[in-house]
Design a protein around this motif. Structure first.
Motif, PDB file in Angstrom:
ATOM      1  N   THR A 166       0.830  -1.208   0.000  1.00 34.75           N
ATOM      2  CA  THR A 166       0.000   0.000   0.000  1.00 34.75           C
ATOM      3  C   THR A 166       0.860   1.251   0.000  1.00 34.75           C
ATOM      4  O   THR A 166       0.574   2.226  -0.719  1.00 34.75           O
ATOM      5  CB  THR A 166      -0.925   0.009   1.221  1.00 34.75           C
ATOM      6  N   LEU A 167       1.917   1.244   0.782  1.00 37.25           N
ATOM      7  CA  LEU A 167       2.833   2.376   0.805  1.00 37.25           C
ATOM      8  C   LEU A 167       3.437   2.622  -0.573  1.00 37.25           C
ATOM      9  O   LEU A 167       3.678   3.772  -0.973  1.00 37.25           O
ATOM     10  CB  LEU A 167       3.948   2.128   1.821  1.00 37.25           C
ATOM     11  N   ALA A 168       3.656   1.557  -1.314  1.00 38.96           N
ATOM     12  CA  ALA A 168       4.264   1.692  -2.636  1.00 38.96           C
ATOM     13  C   ALA A 168       3.377   2.480  -3.585  1.00 38.96           C
ATOM     14  O   ALA A 168       3.867   3.031  -4.579  1.00 38.96           O
ATOM     15  CB  ALA A 168       4.546   0.308  -3.218  1.00 38.96           C
ATOM     16  N   THR A 169       2.078   2.545  -3.314  1.00 42.02           N
ATOM     17  CA  THR A 169       1.189   3.354  -4.144  1.00 42.02           C
ATOM     18  C   THR A 169       1.626   4.807  -4.132  1.00 42.02           C
ATOM     19  O   THR A 169       1.699   5.483  -5.171  1.00 42.02           O
ATOM     20  CB  THR A 169      -0.263   3.247  -3.644  1.00 42.02           C
ATOM     21  N   TYR A 170       1.940   5.317  -2.947  1.00 37.88           N
ATOM     22  CA  TYR A 170       2.361   6.711  -2.818  1.00 37.88           C
ATOM     23  C   TYR A 170       3.787   6.902  -3.330  1.00 37.88           C
ATOM     24  O   TYR A 170       4.126   7.969  -3.854  1.00 37.88           O
ATOM     25  CB  TYR A 170       2.231   7.148  -1.364  1.00 37.88           C
ATOM     26  N   MET A 171       4.610   5.889  -3.197  1.00 35.01           N
ATOM     27  CA  MET A 171       5.947   5.960  -3.762  1.00 35.01           C
ATOM     28  C   MET A 171       5.875   6.051  -5.289  1.00 35.01           C
ATOM     29  O   MET A 171       6.661   6.759  -5.921  1.00 35.01           O
ATOM     30  CB  MET A 171       6.764   4.739  -3.343  1.00 35.01           C
ATOM     31  N   ASP A 172       4.914   5.349  -5.871  1.00 32.54           N
ATOM     32  CA  ASP A 172       4.757   5.381  -7.316  1.00 32.54           C
ATOM     33  C   ASP A 172       4.360   6.776  -7.786  1.00 32.54           C
ATOM     34  O   ASP A 172       4.874   7.288  -8.784  1.00 32.54           O
ATOM     35  CB  ASP A 172       3.704   4.364  -7.744  1.00 32.54           C
ATOM     36  N   MET A 173       3.428   7.417  -7.060  1.00 28.31           N
ATOM     37  CA  MET A 173       3.029   8.773  -7.436  1.00 28.31           C
ATOM     38  C   MET A 173       4.184   9.752  -7.286  1.00 28.31           C
ATOM     39  O   MET A 173       4.384  10.639  -8.132  1.00 28.31           O
ATOM     40  CB  MET A 173       1.835   9.212  -6.586  1.00 28.31           C
ATOM     41  N   LEU A 174       4.972   9.582  -6.230  1.00 28.32           N
ATOM     42  CA  LEU A 174       6.118  10.452  -6.028  1.00 28.32           C
ATOM     43  C   LEU A 174       7.150  10.264  -7.132  1.00 28.32           C
ATOM     44  O   LEU A 174       7.745  11.231  -7.634  1.00 28.32           O
ATOM     45  CB  LEU A 174       6.749  10.169  -4.660  1.00 28.32           C
ATOM     46  N   SER A 175       7.363   9.031  -7.548  1.00 28.72           N
ATOM     47  CA  SER A 175       8.346   8.771  -8.605  1.00 28.72           C
ATOM     48  C   SER A 175       7.902   9.384  -9.926  1.00 28.72           C
ATOM     49  O   SER A 175       8.735   9.864 -10.712  1.00 28.72           O
ATOM     50  CB  SER A 175       8.560   7.264  -8.765  1.00 28.72           C
ATOM     51  N   LYS A 176       6.601   9.375 -10.187  1.00 28.16           N
ATOM     52  CA  LYS A 176       6.114   9.982 -11.424  1.00 28.16           C
ATOM     53  C   LYS A 176       6.296  11.496 -11.403  1.00 28.16           C
ATOM     54  O   LYS A 176       6.567  12.115 -12.438  1.00 28.16           O
ATOM     55  CB  LYS A 176       4.643   9.623 -11.633  1.00 28.16           C
ATOM     56  N   MET A 177       6.125  12.099 -10.229  1.00 27.86           N
ATOM     57  CA  MET A 177       6.391  13.538 -10.116  1.00 27.86           C
ATOM     58  C   MET A 177       7.874  13.834 -10.360  1.00 27.86           C
ATOM     59  O   MET A 177       8.235  14.780 -11.060  1.00 27.86           O
ATOM     60  CB  MET A 177       5.981  14.032  -8.726  1.00 27.86           C
ATOM     61  N   MET A 178       8.743  13.007  -9.770  1.00 33.25           N
ATOM     62  CA  MET A 178      10.182  13.178  -9.977  1.00 33.25           C
ATOM     63  C   MET A 178      10.559  12.971 -11.438  1.00 33.25           C
ATOM     64  O   MET A 178      11.458  13.631 -11.965  1.00 33.25           O
ATOM     65  CB  MET A 178      10.968  12.185  -9.111  1.00 33.25           C
ATOM     66  N   GLY A 179       9.870  12.049 -12.092  1.00 31.93           N
ATOM     67  CA  GLY A 179      10.202  11.727 -13.472  1.00 31.93           C
ATOM     68  C   GLY A 179      10.064  12.909 -14.416  1.00 31.93           C
ATOM     69  O   GLY A 179      10.755  12.970 -15.446  1.00 31.93           O
ATOM     70  N   SER A 180       9.192  13.864 -14.085  1.00 29.64           N
ATOM     71  CA  SER A 180       9.010  15.026 -14.946  1.00 29.64           C
ATOM     72  C   SER A 180      10.313  15.812 -15.086  1.00 29.64           C
ATOM     73  O   SER A 180      10.663  16.295 -16.175  1.00 29.64           O
ATOM     74  CB  SER A 180       7.909  15.934 -14.390  1.00 29.64           C
TER      75      SER A 180
END
Length: 263
Positions: free
Chosen positions: A104-118
Motif C-alpha cells: 500500500t505504501l508503494a502506491t504513494y511511492m509510485d506517485m512520487l516517482s512519477k512527479m520526480m520523473g518530470s
C-alpha cells in the motif's frame, strides 16, 4: 532479525530490478512469484518465498496501472513479506501481514516517482533537442538510478527498522496530504486515457467509442464482454481494410499490365 549481508543483497537486488524491470516484460507477468523466489533464496527458504509470492500474485491479478494509475505494488509485498515471514519463522501469515502495508505504501511511492520523473524527462528532452544523445542517455540512466533508490527505501526501512515504522508512517500522514495524493491518483487514469485518445485517430473512429459507451452504460455489459465485442469488431474492420487494399493493388496491377508502352 536480518544479517547485514541479507540487507545488502536485498537492497542491491531491488535497485537493479527497479532499473531494468521495464525492459524485462516477460518476468513482469508473474513478478510477484519471482520476487518471492529471489527473497526466498536470500533468506534460505525458497518454499515460503514461493508461497508468499504466489499469494500476492493472486491478490494483484486484474490490477494494473493502466493509463498512469497508481495501484498497490504487490511486488513489494512479495519481497518484503517473504523476508519477514522467513525471519520471524511464522511463514505465510507473517509475510502477508507485513507485505500488504508495504504494498500500500508503494502506491504513494509510485506517485512520487512519477512527479520526480518530470524533471528527468525535461532534461532528456533538452539534450535531444541539442542532438546530444549521449547526454540524453546519461539523464535516462540517472532517472533509472534515482527511481531505483527511491523504490528501495521502503524495503531498506522495513528490514532495518521494522514494519512498525512503515505502519506509523502511513498513520502519521496528515489528512490533507492523503487527500491530495488520492486526488492525483484519481486524475491520472483520465490523463492516460486522454493521451491514448490523442493517438487513436478519434475523429475517424469515434463511432467505436460510442459503441463501447452504449455497451457498458446502457446495456450493462461487463468489461470482458465489451472487450470481446471490440475484438470481434477490430478483426472485421481489419479484414475489410485488408481485402480492400488487396482489391486496389490487383486493380492497379491489371491497369498497368494492360497499358501498351512504346519501346
Amino acid at each position: 532479525m536480518f544479517t547485514p549481508l541479507q540487507v545488502i543483497l536485498t537492497c542491491v537486488y531491488w535497485v537493479v530490478w527497479t532499473m531494468v524491470s521495464g525492459d524485462i516484460q516477460l518476468i513482469n507477468y508473474a513478478a510477484e512469484v519471482f520476487q518471492g523466489f529471489v527473497a526466498g533464496l536470500i533468506m534460505g527458504d525458497v518454499k515460503t518465498g514461493l508461497s508468499v509470492g504466489a499469494t500476492m500474485c493472486l491478490m494483484g491479478m486484474g490490477i494494473g496501472g493502466f493509463g498512469g494509475a497508481s495501484v498497490p505494488n504487490y511486488q513489494y509485498g512479495a519481497l518484503t513479506g517473504t523476508l519477514f515471514g522467513v525471519a520471524s519463522g511464522q511463514g505465510l501469515e507473517a509475510g502477508l501481514a507485513i507485505g500488504i502495508p508495504i504494498a500500500t505504501l508503494a502506491t504513494y511511492m509510485d506517485m512520487l516517482s512519477k512527479m520526480m520523473g518530470s524533471f528527468f524527462l525535461h532534461k532528456q528532452i533538452d539534450e535531444s533537442r541539442k542532438h546530444n544523445f549521449n547526454g540524453m542517455g546519461k539523464w535516462i540512466w540517472a532517472w533509472k538510478l534515482a527511481k531505483g533508490i527511491l523504490y528501495t527505501l521502503p524495503v531498506f526501512l522495513g528490514m532495518t527498522v521494522g514494519a512498525t515504522l512503515i505502519n506509523n508512517m502511513l498513520a502519521a500522514m496528515p489528512a490533507w496530504l492523503m487527500k491530495c495524493l488520492n486526488t492525483a491518483a484519481g486524475a491520472l487514469p483520465a490523463v492516460g486515457l486522454g493521451i491514448l485518445l490523442k493517438y487513436m485517430n478519434v475523429s475517424k473512429w469515434w463511432v467505436w467509442l460510442v459503441f463501447g459507451y452504449v455497451c457498458t452504460s446502457y446495456l450493462g455489459l461487463s468489461m470482458l464482454a465489451t472487450s470481446l465485442l471490440a475484438l470481434i469488431a477490430a478483426v472485421l474492420v481489419f479484414k475489410y481494410l485488408e481485402d480492400r487494399d488487396s482489391r486496389t493493388v490487383a486493380a492497379v496491377g491489371n491497369t498497368m499490365g494492360g497499358d501498351d508502352y512504346d519501346e
